[in-house]
Every structure is written in C-alpha cells, then in structure tokens.
Write a protein that holds these residues in place. Sequence first.
Motif, short mmCIF file in Angstrom:
data_model
loop_
_atom_site.label_atom_id
_atom_site.label_comp_id
_atom_site.label_asym_id
_atom_site.label_seq_id
_atom_site.Cartn_x
_atom_site.Cartn_y
_atom_site.Cartn_z
N SER A 44 -45.62 -1.12 9.57
CA SER A 44 -46.78 -2.01 9.62
C SER A 44 -47.20 -2.26 11.07
O SER A 44 -48.39 -2.26 11.40
CB SER A 44 -46.46 -3.33 8.93
N SER A 47 -48.96 0.96 12.51
CA SER A 47 -50.19 1.45 11.89
C SER A 47 -51.26 0.37 11.78
O SER A 47 -50.96 -0.81 11.68
CB SER A 47 -49.89 2.03 10.51
N GLU A 49 -54.36 -1.61 9.93
CA GLU A 49 -54.70 -2.00 8.56
C GLU A 49 -55.77 -1.07 7.99
O GLU A 49 -55.92 -0.97 6.78
CB GLU A 49 -55.20 -3.44 8.53
N LEU A 51 -55.78 2.19 8.33
CA LEU A 51 -55.20 3.53 8.37
C LEU A 51 -55.75 4.44 7.27
O LEU A 51 -55.86 4.05 6.12
CB LEU A 51 -53.67 3.43 8.21
N TYR A 53 -54.45 8.09 6.05
CA TYR A 53 -53.30 8.97 6.24
C TYR A 53 -53.44 10.17 5.31
O TYR A 53 -53.22 10.06 4.10
CB TYR A 53 -52.01 8.19 5.95
N ASN A 62 -53.90 4.89 2.16
CA ASN A 62 -54.23 3.81 3.08
C ASN A 62 -52.91 3.29 3.67
O ASN A 62 -51.84 3.82 3.38
CB ASN A 62 -55.04 2.70 2.38
N GLN A 63 -52.97 2.23 4.47
CA GLN A 63 -51.77 1.72 5.12
C GLN A 63 -50.69 1.31 4.11
O GLN A 63 -49.53 1.68 4.24
CB GLN A 63 -52.10 0.54 6.04
N LYS A 129 -52.07 1.58 17.84
CA LYS A 129 -51.88 1.59 16.39
C LYS A 129 -52.40 2.91 15.83
O LYS A 129 -53.46 3.40 16.23
CB LYS A 129 -52.67 0.45 15.73
#
Length: 139
Positions: A44, A47, A49, A51, A53, A62-63, A129
């Motif tokens: 957390s 990365s 919020e 994100l 991926y 997402n995150q 981040k």
Amino acid sequence: MKTILTLALFLSATFAFAQADKDLASQVEKLRLALIDPVEATLSELSSEKLSYGHSSGKLENQAQFIEALVSGASDFSAVAFENQTIQVEKNVAIVRHNLAAVVLDGGNSNSIKIGVILVWQKEKGQWKLLARQAYKLP
C-alpha cells in the motif's frame, strides 16, 4: 564568476537527479522484495491509490486487487530478479523498464517466467508511488 556559477548549478542539478534516481531505485527494490514477501502495508505504501497494474496475460488490476493477489498467494513468487533495469526521471514522474525473471508457485508447481515490464512512478507528497505497471511477453 559566471563559469563558477554555471558549474555550481550544473553540479547541484546533477546531484538532484542522482538523488532522485537513488530514491526511486530504492523504491523499486522494495517492490521487488514485496513481490517475494508481500505485506499489505508495504504494498500500500509503495503503490498509488490510482494504480493500474497490467499483466502480460492482459489481466488488469487496481491497487486493492494487486495487493490482494499477492497477500492471498494467488500471485506467489518464490524468487524475483529485475534485469537490465533503466530509470528515466522527469520532474515528479519516472519510467522504469526491466526484464522480470521469476520463479512462481502455481498449485505447488514451480514455474520460471521472464517478461518485460514498464513501471510508471509518480512522486506523491515527497514519496515515489507506483502509478502504473504493464508487463509484456518477450520475443
């Protein structure tokens, strides 16, 4: 006098870029280690919020999904190396490229993978981040 001032500005700019590269390289290394030994708080912290991926299979997370997949063991890495890494920093955004060589565990079976990865990092409140990641199959 102009020459000394110009040289001083050049050296301070060079130091600032070198420090940004060093700080970012440290975050990338923390990410590599977190892939092997995932801890929700660490992932957390690393990365954004926001994100995005992306996996080489086309799967997008997402995150929350990225963190859950690692912490739950759905994505289970026993070894990860980042090879041929390059870092390009431009103000508060950076692009990191590398080849990811890893051993993944799937249902107790060990598989080796090697994929290309591009990471986009953004500085948020003084901290790098992970904003986006996209993996792709190597030829």
